[in-house]
Design a protein around this motif. Structure first.
Motif, PDB file in Angstrom:
ATOM      1  N   THR A  52      18.537 116.079 -12.636  1.00  0.00           N
ATOM      2  CA  THR A  52      17.354 115.196 -12.663  1.00  0.00           C
ATOM      3  C   THR A  52      16.719 115.465 -13.944  1.00  0.00           C
ATOM      4  O   THR A  52      16.130 114.446 -14.494  1.00  0.00           O
ATOM      5  CB  THR A  52      16.261 115.796 -11.584  1.00  0.00           C
ATOM      6  N   ASN A  53      16.817 116.362 -14.926  1.00  0.00           N
ATOM      7  CA  ASN A  53      16.160 116.154 -16.109  1.00  0.00           C
ATOM      8  C   ASN A  53      16.956 115.319 -16.804  1.00  0.00           C
ATOM      9  O   ASN A  53      16.165 114.688 -17.724  1.00  0.00           O
ATOM     10  CB  ASN A  53      16.303 117.684 -16.829  1.00  0.00           C
ATOM     11  N   ILE A  93       9.794 114.525 -15.910  1.00  0.00           N
ATOM     12  CA  ILE A  93      10.216 114.807 -14.865  1.00  0.00           C
ATOM     13  C   ILE A  93       9.388 114.715 -14.004  1.00  0.00           C
ATOM     14  O   ILE A  93       9.661 114.375 -12.616  1.00  0.00           O
ATOM     15  CB  ILE A  93      10.799 116.126 -14.960  1.00  0.00           C
ATOM     16  N   ALA A 147      15.913 111.706 -15.989  1.00  0.00           N
ATOM     17  CA  ALA A 147      14.569 111.502 -16.361  1.00  0.00           C
ATOM     18  C   ALA A 147      14.486 111.220 -17.846  1.00  0.00           C
ATOM     19  O   ALA A 147      14.105 110.124 -18.399  1.00  0.00           O
ATOM     20  CB  ALA A 147      13.701 112.650 -15.814  1.00  0.00           C
TER      21      ALA A 147
END
Length: 214
Positions: A35-36, A46, A39
């Motif tokens: 997810t980092n 985030i 983003a």
């Protein structure tokens, strides 16, 4: 998805995150996408990502829904272009299989996700695509009920749909398949077309044990 985006700005944010998910998966592979990374690729912090998505799995599901919607639209255009009611079941099946394989081959994200059955086959997007194609096939055979009278149509369509999606996904996941896409389509048509021929009997009763063979 945690919450539905209602304003144009929030919808644009969600769309950018979904697109970033595809870019990151293509670049890093599903296993190493985080997810980092997503983003960062979308150019947001985030915390903004977690406003709408719980985790990577949530983002992948939304991405698959997006691709499934695109494939439904393309399939709809294809069936309109060939006047599907004038095609034979074999020709219609061949066209649908060739279209699906061709679209997947040109989509690196789908090729990557096909290697991860946990995500691919549990996706509601893929289920919706299957349901759409089953609905199209139902409409076709109801239109041609005199030419192709059969019982248990929905059972037949379910079996063909589930097995076809699984076989295509397995084929796409192999870096060096033993057969070409064209060979796969040819043999899938040979396998599935008789399922819809007039007089084809589908076994729906429980199989009886034959003790004489023991």
């Amino acid at each position: 998805m945690r919450k539905q985006p209602r304003q144009q700005r929030s919808r644009a944010l969600v769309q950018s995150l979904v697109e970033a998910t595809g870019r990151v998966i293509e670049a890093r592979g599903l296993e190493f996408a985080t997810t980092n990374h997503i983003a960062e690729s979308a150019g947001v912090d985030i915390a903004s990502l977690y406003q709408y998505f719980e985790n990577k799995e949530d983002l992948v599901e939304e991405l698959l829904r997006h691709h499934a919607s695109q494939m439904v639209a393309m399939a709809t255009d294809y069936f309109k272009s060939i006047n599907m009611f004038e095609a034979s079941p074999s020709a219609l099946l061949r066209g649908a299989l060739s279209l699906g394989l061709g679209l997947a081959r040109t989509n690196p994200v789908l090729l990557e996700l096909a290697q991860h059955p946990k995500f691919f086959f549990s996706s509601q997007g893929i289920v919706q695509l299957e349901n759409h194609l089953q609905t199209v096939a139902t409409t076709y055979f109801m239109h041609h009920f005199r030419s192709y009278p059969m019982e248990n149509l929905q059972t037949r369509l379910y079996i063909v749909s589930k097995s076809a999606f699984t076989l295509i996904a397995r084929h796409l996941s192999e870096p060096h398949s033993m057969i070409s896409d064209a060979e796969l389509v040819d043999n899938m048509v040979l396998l599935y077309a008789p399922f819809f021929e007039s007089g084809a009997v589908l076994k729906t009763e429980p199989l009886q044990r034959d003790d004489s063979a023991l």
